[in-house]
Design a protein around this motif. Structure first.
Motif, PDB file in Angstrom:
ATOM      1  N   GLY A  80      56.113  -7.405  37.095  1.00 53.99           N
ATOM      2  CA  GLY A  80      54.704  -7.151  37.415  1.00 53.99           C
ATOM      3  C   GLY A  80      54.510  -5.788  38.055  1.00 53.99           C
ATOM      4  N   ILE A  81      55.429  -5.421  38.953  1.00 51.14           N
ATOM      5  CA  ILE A  81      55.350  -4.114  39.614  1.00 51.14           C
ATOM      6  C   ILE A  81      55.473  -2.991  38.592  1.00 51.14           C
ATOM      7  N   GLN A 143      54.557  -5.257  51.913  1.00 51.43           N
ATOM      8  CA  GLN A 143      55.533  -6.342  51.914  1.00 51.43           C
ATOM      9  C   GLN A 143      55.186  -7.335  50.806  1.00 51.43           C
ATOM     10  N   ILE A 144      56.209  -7.882  50.168  1.00 51.48           N
ATOM     11  CA  ILE A 144      55.971  -8.873  49.120  1.00 51.48           C
ATOM     12  C   ILE A 144      56.861 -10.090  49.357  1.00 51.48           C
ATOM     13  N   VAL A 145      56.321 -11.264  49.100  1.00 56.75           N
ATOM     14  CA  VAL A 145      56.985 -12.561  49.266  1.00 56.75           C
ATOM     15  C   VAL A 145      57.173 -12.915  50.745  1.00 56.75           C
ATOM     16  N   ARG A 146      57.617 -11.938  51.539  1.00 58.09           N
ATOM     17  CA  ARG A 146      57.897 -12.173  52.953  1.00 58.09           C
ATOM     18  C   ARG A 146      57.063 -11.244  53.824  1.00 58.09           C
ATOM     19  N   GLN A 147      56.253 -11.818  54.681  1.00 53.84           N
ATOM     20  CA  GLN A 147      55.513 -11.001  55.645  1.00 53.84           C
ATOM     21  C   GLN A 147      56.277 -11.035  56.959  1.00 53.84           C
ATOM     22  N   GLU A 288      55.296 -23.559  41.646  1.00 52.70           N
ATOM     23  CA  GLU A 288      55.452 -22.202  41.121  1.00 52.70           C
ATOM     24  C   GLU A 288      54.460 -21.241  41.764  1.00 52.70           C
ATOM     25  N   ILE A 289      54.999 -20.142  42.276  1.00 47.58           N
ATOM     26  CA  ILE A 289      54.141 -19.076  42.785  1.00 47.58           C
ATOM     27  C   ILE A 289      53.862 -18.104  41.636  1.00 47.58           C
ATOM     28  N   PRO A 290      52.699 -17.456  41.642  1.00 48.06           N
ATOM     29  CA  PRO A 290      52.365 -16.529  40.547  1.00 48.06           C
ATOM     30  C   PRO A 290      53.109 -15.208  40.721  1.00 48.06           C
ATOM     31  N   ALA A 291      54.416 -15.218  40.414  1.00 54.55           N
ATOM     32  CA  ALA A 291      55.293 -14.101  40.747  1.00 54.55           C
ATOM     33  C   ALA A 291      54.857 -12.775  40.113  1.00 54.55           C
ATOM     34  N   LYS A 292      54.595 -12.801  38.819  1.00 57.96           N
ATOM     35  CA  LYS A 292      54.205 -11.566  38.132  1.00 57.96           C
ATOM     36  C   LYS A 292      52.904 -11.020  38.711  1.00 57.96           C
ATOM     37  N   ASP A 293      51.967 -11.916  38.982  1.00 53.90           N
ATOM     38  CA  ASP A 293      50.683 -11.510  39.558  1.00 53.90           C
ATOM     39  C   ASP A 293      50.872 -10.942  40.959  1.00 53.90           C
ATOM     40  N   MET A 294      51.825 -11.520  41.712  1.00 57.31           N
ATOM     41  CA  MET A 294      52.125 -10.979  43.039  1.00 57.31           C
ATOM     42  C   MET A 294      52.588  -9.533  42.936  1.00 57.31           C
ATOM     43  N   GLY A 295      53.452  -9.262  41.944  1.00 62.42           N
ATOM     44  CA  GLY A 295      53.928  -7.897  41.749  1.00 62.42           C
ATOM     45  C   GLY A 295      52.797  -6.940  41.405  1.00 62.42           C
ATOM     46  N   ILE A 296      51.903  -7.397  40.543  1.00 62.38           N
ATOM     47  CA  ILE A 296      50.760  -6.565  40.141  1.00 62.38           C
ATOM     48  C   ILE A 296      49.860  -6.282  41.332  1.00 62.38           C
TER      49      ILE A 296
END
Length: 331
Positions: A80-81, A143-147, A288-296
């Motif tokens: 996603g990133i 930060q991503i996934v972990r704050q 499931e977390i929206p991983a690709k969307d998180m990257g975007i």
């Protein structure tokens, strides 16, 4: 090594004309441009991209610091990133840390002294002072996934809700002895999932069976050993929640070796779903977390900071995304 002056001399033009032709900053006659390109080719001239970037104030590169890509949700996040960064004309440099604070520190120092406008990081939390120093120096950070630091932008999931809803789901299937394979409590996702797990158990009046070794990691072997530990603690276990898919795969193998059928005798769910879960012989239910969307979204947040005026400081942004239960054969 050829210089801009060498190109200008061979093409019989001045240095500023070469610069304008190569950077397309203003009109250069096609014949002149052709001579310049021919000189560049003949001299094998390579522009100093770093100096060019410094002059422009941008390097159009972002660093990505993550624990791993192999069998991990971070592979989808990185995708996603890269997709979003590419759309905006930015390249990415990916560093793997294996959640080792020393490797993470080395990665951050290389990036800060190198070639990036910003950093997206899934941090161990052990280098917060360094990360704040990098941010204060003018390099954007998300930060991503972990704050791990509330003063820096973040894109995460609601991990407490994930742990809570997974227990409630398993209880709705009739499970009363629910075990948890967790990771390091130093990392926010594991800590918050555990809190959600405990809260749901308390509401339901159920007892806890959980395990975390002294050196937790995201591996098949870790999931296998933790399942052995859970079964030793509670032979009546009828459900297991694994922090990530690869641990769930290890748990599935351990249950099989103990002669316990999934899902007939023990139900199994992953708390961080990944595409691998639907490819297994017994497909794995997951939150499931929206991983690709998180990257975007993290990339957009980072680029917004990179491209904003340096004198316009804004409050940190914290985006929390929801997970989705994907029910498969293991439950």
């Amino acid at each position: 090594m050829a210089t801009l002056k060498d190109v200008a001399k061979l093409a019989c033009v001045d240095v500023s004309t070469v610069s304008r032709a190569l950077n397309n900053t203003s009109y250069v006659h096609p014949d002149t441009k052709a001579r310049i390109y021919a000189a560049v080719k003949e001299l094998s001239y390579q522009p100093n991209v770093l100096a060019q970037g410094l002059r422009q104030g941008k390097r159009h590169t972002i660093g990505v610091v993550i624990p791993r890509l192999h069998f991990a949700v971070f592979a989808e996040i990185a995708q996603g990133i890269e997709i979003e960064a590419g759309k905006r004309g930015y390249a990415t440099l990916i560093c793997h840390t294996e959640d080792d604070p020393r490797l993470e520190r080395d990665c951050l120092n290389r990036l800060r002294n190198g070639f990036v406008d910003g950093i997206i990081i899934a941090s161990t939390g052990k280098n917060n002072r360094l990360l704040r120093d990098i941010h204060a120096s003018g390099i954007a950070v998300t930060q991503i996934v972990r704050q791990q630091d509330p003063k820096i932008n973040s894109v995460i999931a609601d991990y407490s809700v994930i742990g809570y809803e997974a227990v409630k789901y398993l209880a709705s299937k009739g499970c009363t002895e629910i075990g948890l394979i967790n990771g390091s409590m130093d990392l926010a996702p594991y800590r918050e999932r555990y809190n959600g797990y405990q809260r749901a158990l308390k509401e339901l009046g159920l007892s806890e069976t959980s395990t975390t070794s002294l050196n937790p990691d995201n591996s098949f072997e870790y999931g296998y050993q933790c399942t052995e530990d859970l079964l030793e603690q509670n032979p009546d276990l009828d459900a297991i929640m694994a922090a990530v898919d690869i641990q769930g795969m290890g748990a599935m193998r351990a249950l099989k070796d103990h002669g316990l059928r999934v899902p007939d005798q023990v139900r199994l769910i992953s708390l961080t779903g990944h595409t691998i879960g639907e490819l297994l012989e017994t497909t794995m239910t997951s939150m499931e977390i929206p991983a690709k969307d998180m990257g975007i979204k993290a990339t957009r947040m980072l680029l917004e900071e990179i491209e904003s005026d340096s004198d316009q400081k804004t409050a940190p942004q914290h985006l929390i995304l929801s997970s989705a239960l994907v029910e498969r054969e293991s439950s």
